[in-house]
Design an enzyme around this catalytic site. Structure first.
Site, PDB file in Angstrom:
ATOM      1  N   GLY A 238      47.317  25.053  31.440  1.00 39.80           N
ATOM      2  CA  GLY A 238      45.863  24.971  31.334  1.00 39.80           C
ATOM      3  C   GLY A 238      45.382  26.076  30.413  1.00 39.80           C
ATOM      4  N   ARG A 239      45.495  27.298  30.905  1.00 41.98           N
ATOM      5  CA  ARG A 239      45.008  28.483  30.193  1.00 41.98           C
ATOM      6  C   ARG A 239      45.536  28.589  28.765  1.00 41.98           C
ATOM      7  NH1 ARG A 239      44.071  33.299  33.029  1.00 41.98           N
ATOM      8  NH2 ARG A 239      45.294  32.338  34.678  1.00 41.98           N
TER       9      ARG A 239
ATOM     10  N   CYS B 221      22.556  41.708  39.219  1.00 47.46           N
ATOM     11  CA  CYS B 221      22.205  42.875  40.022  1.00 47.46           C
ATOM     12  C   CYS B 221      23.363  43.383  40.840  1.00 47.46           C
ATOM     13  CB  CYS B 221      21.013  42.536  40.898  1.00 47.46           C
ATOM     14  SG  CYS B 221      19.536  42.539  39.919  1.00 47.46           S
ATOM     15  N   GLU B 222      24.421  43.793  40.171  1.00 50.82           N
ATOM     16  CA  GLU B 222      25.454  44.562  40.862  1.00 50.82           C
ATOM     17  C   GLU B 222      26.306  45.286  39.845  1.00 50.82           C
ATOM     18  OE1 GLU B 222      27.379  41.019  42.864  1.00 50.82           O
ATOM     19  OE2 GLU B 222      29.147  42.164  42.292  1.00 50.82           O
TER      20      GLU B 222
END
Ligand code: LLP
Length: 465
Positions: free
Chosen positions: A320-321, A393-394
Site C-alpha cells: 500500500g504505502r 488545539c493541542e
C-alpha cells in the site's frame, strides 16, 4: 545556493535540539529526489509538479491540499508488477482509497485489497472486477461476508475460527463456493512501530503458527463443504526495511503450506506474503527497490518448496504505502512563525500551517518523521531548525517534528510536505471541526480534483440536533 555551517549563530545552539540523523542542509532549497514523486521539481524557485506551479495549484484549489502525482503512482504500480511478474500485486486500499486511485491501480494491472464494506464499495464503484478483490479484516461483519460471497470476491482472508464457520454457512445458503486464504501469524518481530507490527505473538491478527492454530484453520477450511482453500497468507507489519524479516516470514509460511499439502494430500495454488514494504520519508530511510524484494522472496519460497518437493505456488503481495505514499505531498500555507528560545539558549522556529493532526496523524500517533520544504519560493536565508505544527488545539499537533527551513519563512509562504500519500487522508479526521482537504491529481500536466474538499456544511449536515 546557500552554504552554512552547524553553529548557525543567528538561531542559537540548535545542534543540541536536532536529531542525530538530521544534518544541516548544504542547500535548504534542494528537492531530494528520493523524498519526492518523480514529476516534482523546483523551477525558478517555485515547486512544480508536472509543470504546474504550487502557487497556481493553491490559487485554484486552496490549501491545505494533498497533491497527487498520478503518473508517479502509475509508474510505481508498473515497477512492482514488473518486478513481481507471474505474481499478483494487490494494492492495499487502506493506505489511500478513492475511485480514481483504485481505477488507476486496476488499469495498471493490479488487484485490490479491501478490508471493510466502505473500501469494497469504493472498489466496486471504481469498476474493479470483484474477482480481483481480496477481503481482509479480523472482524468482518456478517453483512460484509455476505456481500463478498454474493459478488464472487476473488478471496477472503480468514482470521478466526468463527469466521470460517460464518463463511461456510453463508456460502451454503447462497449455493456458492468461496475462495479463502488463511492468515498466519508467523511470529516474526519486525522492526517498526509497535502499533503497525502485526506478526509478533501478542496481537489480534491471524492464526498462530507455533500454537498450531494456523494448521487447524487450514484443515477446517479444506474439510468445509463450500470453501476453497487457495493457500496461506502472512503480513508482518508496515514500514519495514529489513528484507530479512520478510525472508524469515516467507520461509515459515511456505514451510507450513508445504506441510499442509503433504499431510492433507491437497495442492495449494497460492501464497500471499502481504505488504509492509518501507518508503522514504526522510534521508534516514533507504527502501529496497521492488526487484530486490521480489528476488529475495522468490528465492526463499523456491528453496522451501524444493526442500519439501512441492511445486512453487503463485505468489501475491499487498503493498500500500510503497505505491501511494511517495506519490503525494501536502501543500499548506504558513499562518504564523514563532521562534521559541529554550533555556540554554537553543532556539526552534515553530511554523504553523493551516492543517495539522487532522490531515496527518502519523507524526503524533507513531512518532513518524517527515520532511518539508518552502515551496512558493527559494530562499538564501540561513537554515533554521524548525518544527511544522498545525492549527489544532493541542501541543502534540505536529506535522514535521524536525526540519531545517530557511530562517525567513513567513506567513503567506506555501510549504510542502512530501510522502503523505499513505495513511494521511485515509486516517484523517475532523478534529476541531476542521474539514478534510481535497486531493488534487496531476496527470500529463493537467490538474483535477479526485476527492473534493470537505466543507463545514458537510459536517453540519450530519449534526441533526
Ligand atoms: N496487507 C495487510 C493485510 C495489511 O494489514 C496492510 C496494512 C497492508 C497489506 C499494507 O501495508 P503497507 O504496504 O501499506 O505497509 N496506519 C499505519 C499503517 C497500518 C497498516 C495496516 N495494514 C501507518 O500509518 O503507518
Amino acid at each position: 545556493m546557500t552554504r552554512t555551517h552547524e553553529a548557525g549563530a543567528m538561531h542559537g545552539d540548535y545542534a543540541s535540539l536536532r536529531p542525530a540523523w538530521l544534518g544541516v542542509p548544504e542547500d535548504v532549497n534542494a528537492i531530494l529526489p528520493q523524498l519526492w514523486s518523480q514529476n516534482v521539481e523546483r523551477a525558478a524557485g517555485v515547486l512544480h509538479i508536472g509543470g504546474l506551479s504550487v502557487e497556481k495549484l493553491a490559487a485554484e484549489f486552496g490549501t491545505p491540499a494533498y497533491v497527487f502525482d498520478e503518473d508517479d503512482f502509475r509508474a510505481r504500480c508498473r515497477a512492482w508488477t514488473e518486478a513481481f511478474a507471474g505474481a499478483d500485486v494487490f494494492y492495499a486500499s487502506k493506505a489511500f482509497c478513492s475511485k480514481a486511485v483504485l481505477r488507476a491501480a486496476a488499469e495498471e494491472g493490479l488487484s485490490v485489497d479491501v478490508c471493510t464494506a466502505g473500501e469494497l464499495a469504493v472498489a466496486l464503484a471504481a469498476g474493479v472486477d470483484p474477482a480481483r478483490l481480496g477481503l481482509h479484516g479480523n472482524n468482518k461483519s456478517l453483512a460484509e461476508l455476505h456481500q463478498a460471497v454474493e459478488i464472487g470476491i476473488g478471496r477472503i482472508v480468514v482470521d478466526s475460527f468463527q469466521e470460517i464457520e460464518r463463511i461456510e454457512a453463508i456460502s451454503q445458503e447462497l449455493g456458492r463456493r468461496a475462495n479463502v486464504m488463511v492468515r498466519v501469524n508467523v511470529g516474526v518481530e519486525a522492526h517498526t512501530h509497535e502499533y503497525i507490527a502485526t506478526a509478533h505473538e501478542d496481537q489480534k491478527f491471524g492464526f498462530s503458527l507455533t500454537g498450531g492454530d494456523a494448521y487447524e484453520a487450514a484443515r477446517r477450511v479444506v474439510h468445509a463443504g463450500h470453501l476453497n482453500l487457495l493457500g496461506l497468507h502472512s503480513h508482518i507489519g508496515s514500514q519495514i526495511f529489513d528484507t530479512a524479516a520478510f525472508e524469515v516470514s516467507a520461509a515459515r509460511v511456505a514451510r507450513l503450506q508445504a506441510q499442509l499439502q503433504t499431510d492433507l494430500g491437497i495442492t495449494l495454488e497460492e501464497l500471499d506474503l502481504g505488504g509492509g514494504f518501507g518508503m522514504a520519508y526522510t534521508t534516514q530511510d533507504d527502501p529496497q527497490p521492488p526487484e530486490v524484494i521480489a528476488a529475495s522472496l522468490r528465492r526463499i519460497v523456491e528453496h522451501e518448496c524444493a526442500g519439501a518437493g512441492i511445486d512453487v505456488p503463485r505468489l501475491s503481495i499487498e503493498p500500500g504505502r510503497s505505491l501511494i505514499g511517495p506519490a503525494m505531498f501536502t501543500l499548506y500555507e504558513v499562518g504564523t512563525v514563532k521562534p521559541v528560545t529554550l533555556s540554554g539558549g537553543a532556539s526552534r522556529l515553530y511554523v504553523s500551517v493551516d492543517g495539522g493532526i487532522s490531515d496527518n496523524i502519523r507524526t503524533a500517533l507513531y512518532d513518524a518523521t517527515y520532511s518539508a520544504t518552502l515551496a512558493s519560493r527559494s530562499s538564501s536565508a540561513t537554515p533554521a531548525l524548525a518544527r511544522v505544527v498545525g492549527k489544532h488545539c493541542e501541543s502534540g499537533d505536529i506535522v514535521v517534528k524536525d526540519e531545517f527551513l530557511p530562517a525567513d519563512v513567513a506567513p503567506g509562504d506555501l510549504l510542502a510536505v512530501p510522502g503523505t500519500g499513505a495513511y494521511c487522508r485515509s486516517m484523517g479526521s475532523n478534529y476541531n471541526h476542521v474539514p478534510r482537504p481535497p486531493v488534487v491529481a496531476v496527470r500529463d500536466g493537467q490538474a483535477r480534483v479526485i476527492l473534493a474538499r470537505e466543507t463545514v456544511d458537510d459536517l453540519l449536515r450530519l449534526d441533526v440536533g
